[in-house]
Design an enzyme around this catalytic site. Structure first.
Site, PDB file in Angstrom:
ATOM      1  N   GLU A  19       0.837  -0.865  -0.391  1.00  0.00           N
ATOM      2  CA  GLU A  19       0.438  -0.520   0.253  1.00  0.00           C
ATOM      3  C   GLU A  19       0.663   1.063   0.601  1.00  0.00           C
ATOM      4  OE1 GLU A  19      -3.024  -0.683   3.734  1.00  0.00           O
ATOM      5  OE2 GLU A  19      -3.487  -2.407   2.322  1.00  0.00           O
ATOM      6  N   ASN A  46       2.101  -4.493  -3.502  1.00  0.00           N
ATOM      7  CA  ASN A  46       1.067  -5.354  -2.573  1.00  0.00           C
ATOM      8  C   ASN A  46      -0.031  -4.596  -2.428  1.00  0.00           C
ATOM      9  OD1 ASN A  46      -1.023  -7.490  -2.689  1.00  0.00           O
ATOM     10  ND2 ASN A  46      -1.250  -6.963  -0.066  1.00  0.00           N
ATOM     11  N   HIS A  83     -10.446  -6.361  -1.617  1.00  0.00           N
ATOM     12  CA  HIS A  83     -11.814  -6.443  -0.858  1.00  0.00           C
ATOM     13  C   HIS A  83     -12.737  -5.565  -1.666  1.00  0.00           C
ATOM     14  CE1 HIS A  83      -9.016  -7.935   1.982  1.00  0.00           C
ATOM     15  NE2 HIS A  83      -8.149  -7.051   2.316  1.00  0.00           N
ATOM     16  N   GLU A 129      -5.838 -11.166  -1.639  1.00  0.00           N
ATOM     17  CA  GLU A 129      -6.468 -11.021  -0.630  1.00  0.00           C
ATOM     18  C   GLU A 129      -8.165 -10.799  -0.442  1.00  0.00           C
ATOM     19  OE1 GLU A 129      -5.792  -7.788   2.860  1.00  0.00           O
ATOM     20  OE2 GLU A 129      -3.085  -7.489   1.333  1.00  0.00           O
ATOM     21  N   ASP A 158     -12.107 -11.273  -0.809  1.00  0.00           N
ATOM     22  CA  ASP A 158     -13.565 -10.719   0.060  1.00  0.00           C
ATOM     23  C   ASP A 158     -14.529 -10.243  -0.655  1.00  0.00           C
ATOM     24  OD1 ASP A 158     -12.587  -9.061   1.373  1.00  0.00           O
ATOM     25  OD2 ASP A 158     -12.373  -9.506   3.251  1.00  0.00           O
TER      26      ASP A 158
HETATM   27  O1  9MR Z   1      -7.035  -8.542   8.603  1.00  0.00           O
HETATM   28  C1  9MR Z   1      -6.297  -7.189   9.012  1.00  0.00           C
HETATM   29  C2  9MR Z   1      -6.992  -7.199  10.509  1.00  0.00           C
HETATM   30  O2  9MR Z   1      -6.918  -7.986  11.324  1.00  0.00           O
HETATM   31  C3  9MR Z   1      -6.101  -6.224  11.143  1.00  0.00           C
HETATM   32  O3  9MR Z   1      -6.229  -5.388  12.402  1.00  0.00           O
HETATM   33  C4  9MR Z   1      -5.343  -4.831  10.404  1.00  0.00           C
HETATM   34  C5  9MR Z   1      -4.681  -3.799  10.783  1.00  0.00           C
HETATM   35  O4  9MR Z   1      -3.433  -4.511  10.728  1.00  0.00           O
HETATM   36  O5  9MR Z   1      -4.912  -5.564   9.109  1.00  0.00           O
HETATM   37  C6  9MR Z   1      -5.508  -6.064   8.205  1.00  0.00           C
HETATM   38  O6  9MR Z   1      -5.393  -6.806   6.682  1.00  0.00           O
HETATM   39  C7  9MR Z   1      -5.435  -5.844   6.557  1.00  0.00           C
HETATM   40  C8  9MR Z   1      -3.946  -6.945   5.596  1.00  0.00           C
HETATM   41  O7  9MR Z   1      -2.473  -6.455   6.667  1.00  0.00           O
HETATM   42  C9  9MR Z   1      -3.306  -5.289   4.289  1.00  0.00           C
HETATM   43  N1  9MR Z   1      -4.515  -5.356   3.314  1.00  0.00           N
HETATM   44  C10 9MR Z   1      -5.908  -4.432   4.233  1.00  0.00           C
HETATM   45  C11 9MR Z   1      -6.019  -5.820   5.034  1.00  0.00           C
HETATM   46  C12 9MR Z   1      -7.360  -5.706   5.715  1.00  0.00           C
HETATM   47  O8  9MR Z   1      -7.296  -4.186   6.501  1.00  0.00           O
END
Ligand code: 9MR
Length: 514
Positions: free
Chosen positions: A296, A342, A378, A407, A409
């Site tokens: 990101e 990513n 997402h 990722e 969903d």
């Molecule tokens: O699913 C993850 C969640 O449990 C955490 O709180 C959050 C912050 O660290 O990150 C979520 O996963 C993210 C991923 O690492 C990067 N892309 C976005 C995902 C959803 O926020």
């Protein structure tokens, strides 16, 4: 349940029937209760599902439960890989635990011997365990789902997918939890294990391989939890997609980086040390086949730019140079691991995708090592369009780089749509489930149609069941309601039609909402 059960294990004081089911006093290791299933029985790959309820004493004793199947007589071979960790239980609350009968020697095709199925207490237990119902679902066929010794079993949807991973020639992954979410910890939650081992050949750590977990303070790397997670995966023939070496998101960034007051050059060195130490560690250990090197780094609001509000950008001297330095450090540490950039919304925000491609072109021109792009995906049921997703992926394919859906969903409710909140879906009806099935199928089909086999990095879903999706809490417009239902399995680890949709695409079937 009123008959057919007996106590099992040395020193067992037996079972009692009561209005809830069958109870036993878990007074020591291996004390439990069993019931018989008469031969002939083909129990290979069957799933045993039990609803259990434990007393407060059992919970407080820290004990665990092991559901199992065992052939009666002969060697008394058994399925002993199933486990329900103590953290799953709340005293007095029904919990569903499952066990897939997949014993290594495949001995459960029983024409001769009867089989006993049951559950036993482990780890110095005390207190009472009550089994409220047991269902045995035989392999693959929904119609063969049979209820044994059960008074309250209900039939559940089956997607008739024996193993998603076996339908693909590229990795099929799931994000899973560890110590970051004890209830769903893949190392202790038997249901998580069952579903992951059955369907996935790759795992991503939802959180525990992020920056502040692996290097909380400068120079102090903490690999214990991540190593245990990798060890488990490897023992199950599952490999790991590493996530994420660098991510700006505030609470993932270790304090020493966030508060960096040294020079930009020293900051870059610290970034390189973080990347190379971790990549080195897992090169030596094995199991990690790919990394999200940078996550990101592109700007959403001003998408033709890099993100300028991150510690990485500012501490690097207001420069995006940390991105290429991270890729170079990763490649220097391990020449063979696959390196991804990513990001999210690159499937729908054209200016952001254009900036991405500009970065890829620049990297390739200057021989900065990068192997592929992770599309987080997402997404919603209605957005973005398949055409938009395919067009964005094609831009990466055209650079000769891999595309990985990292990722995935598919949230049922889109709070950013014009009609919100009037458009809110409050019940996950069969119609909604079937629309989602079609959407999953179309996304996987788009991936197959757009990305040639040699550039397919795989598809990972961001979680196993709807119960643990990040969207419930992260989507403020949902007001804490669990209304995303975005994944392949429901709260009880049952298949959803979405799983069938995913499989349909892999099997070349038409995508339908039927
Ligand atoms: O699913 C993850 C969640 O449990 C955490 O709180 C959050 C912050 O660290 O990150 C979520 O996963 C993210 C991923 O690492 C990067 N892309 C976005 C995902 C959803 O926020």
């Amino acid at each position: 349940m009123t008959s057919g059960w007996r106590g099992n294990g040395n020193g067992n004081t037996g079972i009692t029937y009561n209005s809830d089911g069958v109870s036993f006093n878990a007074s020591g290791d291996d004390i439990g209760a069993v019931t018989d299933i008469a031969a002939p029985i083909q129990l290979e790959d069957a799933i045993i599902t039990m609803v259990v309820n434990v007393s407060s004493e059992f919970k407080a004793s820290g004990a665990n439960l092991q559901p199992f199947a065992q052939i009666k007589g002969g060697s008394w071979a058994g399925e002993w890989n199933c486990w329900a960790g103590n953290e799953l239980f709340t005293a007095g609350t029904d919990v569903t635990i499952t066990c897939t009968v997949a014993e290594a020697d495949k001995k459960f095709d029983q024409t001769a011997s009867d089989v006993q199925i049951g559950v036993q207490a482990k780890t110095s237990p005390t207190g009472v365990v009550t089994i409220k119902s047991v269902t045995v679902t035989l392999k693959q066929s929904a119609s063969s789902s049979s209820s044994v010794a059960s008074s309250s079993a209900t039939s559940v949807y089956s997607a008739n997918v024996n193993s998603l991973r076996e339908l693909a020639t590229f990795p099929i992954g799931a994000a899973v939890s560890n110590t970051d979410s004890p209830t769903y910890n893949i190392l202790t939650n038997a249901s998580e294990k069952t579903v992951v081992e059955k369907h996935f050949d790759q795992m991503t750590a939802g959180n525990i391989m992020k920056m502040s977990y692996l290097q909380p303070t400068q120079g102090n790397f903490s690999f214990t939890n991540a190593d245990a997670f990798v060890d488990y995966a490897v023992s199950k023939n599952i490999n790991i997609h590493g996530h994420a070496l660098l991510w700006h998101s505030d609470y993932q960034v270790p304090g020493f980086m966030k508060n960096w007051s040294g020079s930009a050059a020293d900051f870059i060195t610290a970034v390189e040390t973080h990347v190379s130490t971790i990549v080195d560690h897992y090169e030596a250990k094995g199991g990690v086949v790919s990394w999200d090197v940078v996550n990101e780094a592109l700007n959403d609001n001003s998408p033709s730019n890099f993100r300028t509000d991150s510690a990485f950008y500012t501490k690097s001297g207001n420069s995006a140079v940390y991105i290429e330095k991270a890729f170079q450090a990763a490649r220097a540490a391990n020449p063979n691991v696959t390196l991804y950039y990513n990001d999210y919304n690159i499937d729908q925000n054209n200016a952001k995708t254009t900036k991405l491609v500009e970065m890829l072109t620049d990297f390739q021109a200057r021989s900065i090592p990068i192997d592929g792009v992770g599309f987080q995906m997402h997404v919603f049921m209605d957005y973005p369009s398949i055409a938009s997703i395919s067009a964005a992926m094609k831009k990466v394919v055209d650079k000769g780089l891999k595309v990985k859906i990292t990722e995935l969903d598919v949230a049922v409710n889109n709070p950013y749509s014009g009609g919100w909140p009037g458009s809110k879906i409050s019940t996950f009806t069969q119609d909604v489930a079937l629309t989602q099935k079609k959407r999953y199928c179309e996304i996987v089909k788009a991936y197959l149609d757009t990305v040639p086999a040699n550039l397919r990095g795989g598809i990972t879903v961001w979680g196993t069941t709807d119960a643990s999706t990040w969207l419930t809490t992260a989507t403020s417009q949902y007001n804490g309601e669990a209304i995303a239902w975005p994944l392949l399995f429901d709260n009880n680890y049952n298949d959803k039609p979405a799983l069938r949709g995913f499989a349909d695409a892999l099997q070349g079937n038409t995508c339908t909402n039927l």
